[in-house]
Design an enzyme around this catalytic site. Structure first.
Site, PDB file in Angstrom:
ATOM      1  N   LYS A 425      17.737  -0.517   6.854  1.00  0.00           N
ATOM      2  CA  LYS A 425      17.018   0.760   6.970  1.00  0.00           C
ATOM      3  C   LYS A 425      15.629   0.510   7.556  1.00  0.00           C
ATOM      4  CE  LYS A 425      15.610   0.357   2.125  1.00  0.00           C
ATOM      5  NZ  LYS A 425      15.856   0.830   0.765  1.00  0.00           N
ATOM      6  N   ARG A 519      16.014   8.391  -9.861  1.00  0.00           N
ATOM      7  CA  ARG A 519      15.744   8.781  -8.482  1.00  0.00           C
ATOM      8  C   ARG A 519      16.970   9.531  -7.960  1.00  0.00           C
ATOM      9  NH1 ARG A 519      14.165   4.280  -3.943  1.00  0.00           N
ATOM     10  NH2 ARG A 519      16.364   3.718  -4.256  1.00  0.00           N
ATOM     11  N   HIS A 547      21.133   1.447  -8.822  1.00  0.00           N
ATOM     12  CA  HIS A 547      19.982   0.698  -8.325  1.00  0.00           C
ATOM     13  C   HIS A 547      19.107   0.302  -9.506  1.00  0.00           C
ATOM     14  CE1 HIS A 547      17.554  -0.802  -5.136  1.00  0.00           C
ATOM     15  NE2 HIS A 547      16.547   0.035  -5.288  1.00  0.00           N
ATOM     16  N   ARG A 606      23.469  -5.466  -2.140  1.00  0.00           N
ATOM     17  CA  ARG A 606      22.677  -4.872  -1.044  1.00  0.00           C
ATOM     18  C   ARG A 606      21.387  -5.655  -0.831  1.00  0.00           C
ATOM     19  NH1 ARG A 606      23.678  -0.768  -4.704  1.00  0.00           N
ATOM     20  NH2 ARG A 606      21.464  -0.816  -5.233  1.00  0.00           N
ATOM     21  N   TYR A 652     -17.035   0.574  11.431  1.00  0.00           N
ATOM     22  CA  TYR A 652     -17.318   1.885  10.817  1.00  0.00           C
ATOM     23  C   TYR A 652     -17.908   1.728   9.419  1.00  0.00           C
ATOM     24  CZ  TYR A 652     -14.387   4.086  14.403  1.00  0.00           C
ATOM     25  OH  TYR A 652     -13.871   4.539  15.585  1.00  0.00           O
ATOM     26  N   CYS A 700     -10.106  -0.736  12.047  1.00  0.00           N
ATOM     27  CA  CYS A 700     -10.109   0.500  12.833  1.00  0.00           C
ATOM     28  C   CYS A 700      -8.674   0.874  13.220  1.00  0.00           C
ATOM     29  CB  CYS A 700     -10.920   0.322  14.113  1.00  0.00           C
ATOM     30  SG  CYS A 700     -12.537  -0.405  13.853  1.00  0.00           S
ATOM     31  N   ASP A 702      -7.232   0.854  16.160  1.00  0.00           N
ATOM     32  CA  ASP A 702      -6.595  -0.008  17.162  1.00  0.00           C
ATOM     33  C   ASP A 702      -7.127  -1.430  17.167  1.00  0.00           C
ATOM     34  OD1 ASP A 702      -5.567   2.544  18.161  1.00  0.00           O
ATOM     35  OD2 ASP A 702      -7.627   2.779  18.878  1.00  0.00           O
TER      36      ASP A 702
END
Ligand SMILES: *Cc1c(COP(=O)(O)O)cnc(C)c1O
Length: 762
Positions: A425, A519, A547, A606, A652, A700, A702
């Site tokens: 997944k 869940r 699970h 799994r 920043y 930041c 990027d």
């Protein structure tokens, strides 16, 4: 577990499909040269008119098997590519045989425009070329049929068309006796000389390939028995039809589709992976052999050895076949060389932005091609094959062999009867679901799990076979898509199961059981809810699973909780079994379940994060530390280096102030690429030239900033490692996630789409 060649080592693949194509091509050459004619007319008939008839349908079935569906509301990329390729091939082949057409007086026989069109679309401009338009027309027809009517209905129509074809082919003797039919077929033959064409012959075999891909593989024994019986039947059929003198042409038999079905299943059982060389070679042999027939005759005349080259049928056949194979080899070599050049050129682009592009993923497969020479990487710490990182801003190097190694380690921890279900997944935890699933398929893993429908579809479209289970919610209204792609769906609660059952398509499901995580799943005590699901007509229950929520903790309390979950699960299972219900495949362990509770009587386990070699960093989480290898390393570059003074602030929020003069580097990766912002001020570091460079100031979007005061050689463009080894230093994914206050699963699954994924072999 289906094992091939021991199922363990890499390269255990036996690309039977592709190699059988070569045999099929040899059979077709036989049809046109009659190898046994000098010895036995009867034997030659059996070889060329009965057995040989497997050849072309086999090509078609393979095409069908690899055909990608045409989805509603989308253009048909696969179809477009295929038709384009075939059209070019057809054009080239027509030119290739033009000299022979001229020589044989094809253009002098006074054909009308209609006659030429007929040849172009149905009969071919040379005797073997009918196959190319037939394949094209067949692909268009089946694509349309499947899209509008669905596969089962298309299959029925395909069989119907084949039936009509039979009446104009081997069974024409019957047709002739019925005036109405006879007139009908007169019309058909005005359009096409034979029913052996894209309309009547091709669809059924293309659909058969598609069908086999979408449905369960059948066992070796039943397929062998079926193949034996059907072949014997077809032999008898062929001889009978000949005796009755029914044939107008003899390329279609009633039992041929059955023979093909069994044969194909059998080859698939032996088959893993693919071998493009054999594929290209067989096509070349098919296309070139009529020229070789001419060449053999010419050689016979020139050498005054007609008795050998022409009259001795077996020698004639072998000369033609050998000549064709040699030409094919030369052609394939040339193609490979051309392809390699193209590949080298494209590799850069392909790896650039492939984060979210299904196509990019597919083409990455090329990089796994072991036939391709893998250059040694010159960059320290990198894997061979990764030199294509040149010029990249930020990239992940993914070692698929490590994933295969991890799958073996995990499998070995489990009882023999328990198979691995690879959890791929979230794009294979950021590693690329398709390349990971392909690599694992080759080592014999045949069960996969994803979280969402789209992820399952993408695997199927990439040709992944075996079971694919969707662990999360899928809108029940999409039941038909689940069944169309042969995906298994988790029943997340009773109400969901009921709703899924109201849609007409039969859907494979695994029942989710809530044993204490709260869940998904029906409550473990609610036996009657499970029973109600068994009564649902459209749910095909394949398994039951639960699970564990604290299997990664070895504290006494958590171990007790886990045992309680396990007990509740098996109590429900025995209740169901006492009622005579088939509980199918049972599974409850994920990665930490496999490591800490390996001995449960399950049929599947799994494995997710452990497959990728990155367990969570918590102390006291594993009873044993298995030998797992991290599969992914993460890199970026120095964008700029600058000197700053004591008191200067960085990034920043001015959270970092230099306590002395220092050198800093801006690194080309940020939180938009998946490096959590919480790495800011966390005391972590990156590696540059094998040395630690502390991360300073805020991360930041990027970029991030690193202190390179201790690395005087650091310069713009240098490689930076965020996860992985550089020289003697290593940052594991566990370390990075601990700095960021999270777990490796989150770091890996959130690697951004700007991170190029580069695949290599270690
Ligand atoms: C994600 C997931 C897994 C895999 O878990 P790992 O801890 O990564 O091995 C297994 N089962 C279910 C239901 C999951 O959602």
């Amino acid at each position: 577990m289906r094992k091939t060649g021991g199922g363990q080592g890499q390269g255990a693949s036996f690309p039977a499909l592709d190699w059988f194509r070569l045999l099929a091509a040899a059979l077709v050459v036989g049809i046109h040269t009659s190898p046994l004619a000098s010895f036995t007319a009867g034997g030659d008939f059996i070889l060329t008119r009965i057995i040989g008839r497997i050849g072309v349908p086999f090509f078609l079935t393979v095409t069908g098997y690899f055909m990608e569906p045409w989805e509603k509301g989308k253009t048909w990329e696969w179809g477009k590519r295929y038709l384009k390729k075939m059209a070019v091939l057809y054009g080239v082949s027509i030119l290739l045989y033009l000299p022979l057409n001229l020589y044989s007086g094809y253009f002098r026989q006074g054909l009308s425009v209609w006659g030429y069109l007929k040849d172009l679309f149905f009969d071919g401009t040379f005797y073997h070329l009918w196959y190319l338009p037939a394949a094209m027309i067949g692909v268009i027809l089946t694509g349309l049929l499947v899209r509008t009517a669905g596969l089962p209905a298309a299959m029925v129509i395909g069989c119907g068309l084949y039936g009509i074809g039979l009446l104009g082919d081997s069974y024409y003797g019957i047709t002739e006796g019925i005036p109405l039919l006879r007139r009908l077929f007169d019309l058909i033959f005005r359009v096409s000389d034979y029913t052996r064409n894209g309309l009547f012959l091709a669809p059924v075999f293309l659909l058969e390939g598609l069908w086999i891909r979408r449905h369960d593989r059948k066992g070796l024994l039943p397929c062998s028995l079926l193949l034996l019986a059907a072949s014997a039947g077809m032999m008898a059929e062929g001889l009978a039809v000949q005796r009755m003198e029914w044939s107008r042409h003899d390329s279609m038999y009633l039992l041929l589709p059955v023979v093909m079905y069994a044969l194909f299943q059998l080859l698939l059982a032996a088959n893993r992976g693919e071998d493009r060389r054999a594929r290209d070679l067989s096509l070349a042999v098919y296309l070139i052999h009529p020229w070789m027939i001419v060449a053999a005759r010419a050689a016979g005349k020139l050498l005054h050895l007609e008795w050998l080259f022409i009259d001795q049928s077996l020698f004639h056949y072998l000369t033609v076949l050998t000549g064709s194979v040699i030409c094919g080899l030369i052609f394939a070599l040339w193609q490979e060389r051309m392809g390699m050049k193209r590949r080298e050129k494209n590799m850069e682009d392909r790896n650039m932005w492939n984060g979210n592009m299904p196509d990019g993923r597919m083409s990455d497969r090329n990089i796994l091609n072991k036939n391709m020479p893998v250059k040694k990487n010159v960059v320290a710490g990198g894997l061979p094959g990764f030199e294509i990182s040149a010029g990249k801003r930020a990239w992940a190097e993914i070692d698929l062999d490590a994933i295969c190694h991890n799958s073996r380690v995990l499998k070995d921890m489990l009882p023999d009867s328990c198979r691995l279900m690879a959890v791929v997944k979230a794009d294979g935890y950021g590693h690329g679901a398709v390349p990971v699933a392909e690599a694992l398929s080759r080592t014999g893993v045949s069960s996969f799990a994803v979280a969402a429908l789209e992820e399952g579809i993408r695997l199927r479209q990439a040709g992944i076979r075996g079971e694919i289970l969707i662990l999360g919610y899928t809108d029940p209204a999409r039941a038909d898509i689940l069944s169309q792609y042969d995906l298994s769906q988790t029943v997340v609660d009773l109400d969901y199961g009921r709703r899924l059952d109201t849609y007409a398509a039969d859907v494979k499901v695994h029942i989710g059981i809530d044993t204490g995580m709260h869940r998904l799943g029906i409550p473990a005590e609610a036996v009657e809810q499970a029973e109600e699901l068994y009564a649902c007509r459209h749910l095909r229950i394949q398994g039951i699973f639960s699970h564990l929520c604290v299997s990664d903790s070895l504290s006494d309390e958590d171990v007790v909780y886990t045992h309680w979950q396990i007990t509740r699960f098996y109590r429900l299972i025995s209740h169901l079994q006492e009622k005579g219900l088939d509980t199918g495949q049972l599974h409850i362990q994920a990665s930490f379940g496999i490591i800490n509770y390996p001995d449960l009587p399950c049929s599947l386990a799994r494995a997710g994060i452990a497959l990728y070699g990155a367990l969570s960093p918590e102390e006291n989480s594993c009873r044993v530390r298995p030998d797992l290898r991290p599969a992914l390393s993460l890199h970026a570059r120095i964008g700029s280096v600058k000197d700053i003074h004591m008191g200067d602030c960085v990034s920043y929020g001015r959270t970092f102030t230099a306590e002395s003069d220092m050198r800093i580097a801006a690194v080309t990766i940020g939180y938009a690429d998946g490096v959590p912002r919480s790495l800011s001020g966390a005391g972590g570091w990156v590696l540059i030239h094998g040395k630690k460079a502390p991360v300073i100031g805020r991360v930041c979007m990027d970029q991030l900033m690193a202190d390179v005061s201790g690395i005087p050689e650091a310069a713009s463009g240098d490689r930076v490692t965020l996860i992985g080894r550089d020289g003697r230093e290593e940052i594991t994914c566990e370390m990075l996630s601990a700095w960021c206050g999270t777990i490796p699963n989150e770091i890996l699954s959130r690697l951004g789409s700007r991170i190029a994924r580069i695949y290599g072999v270690s």
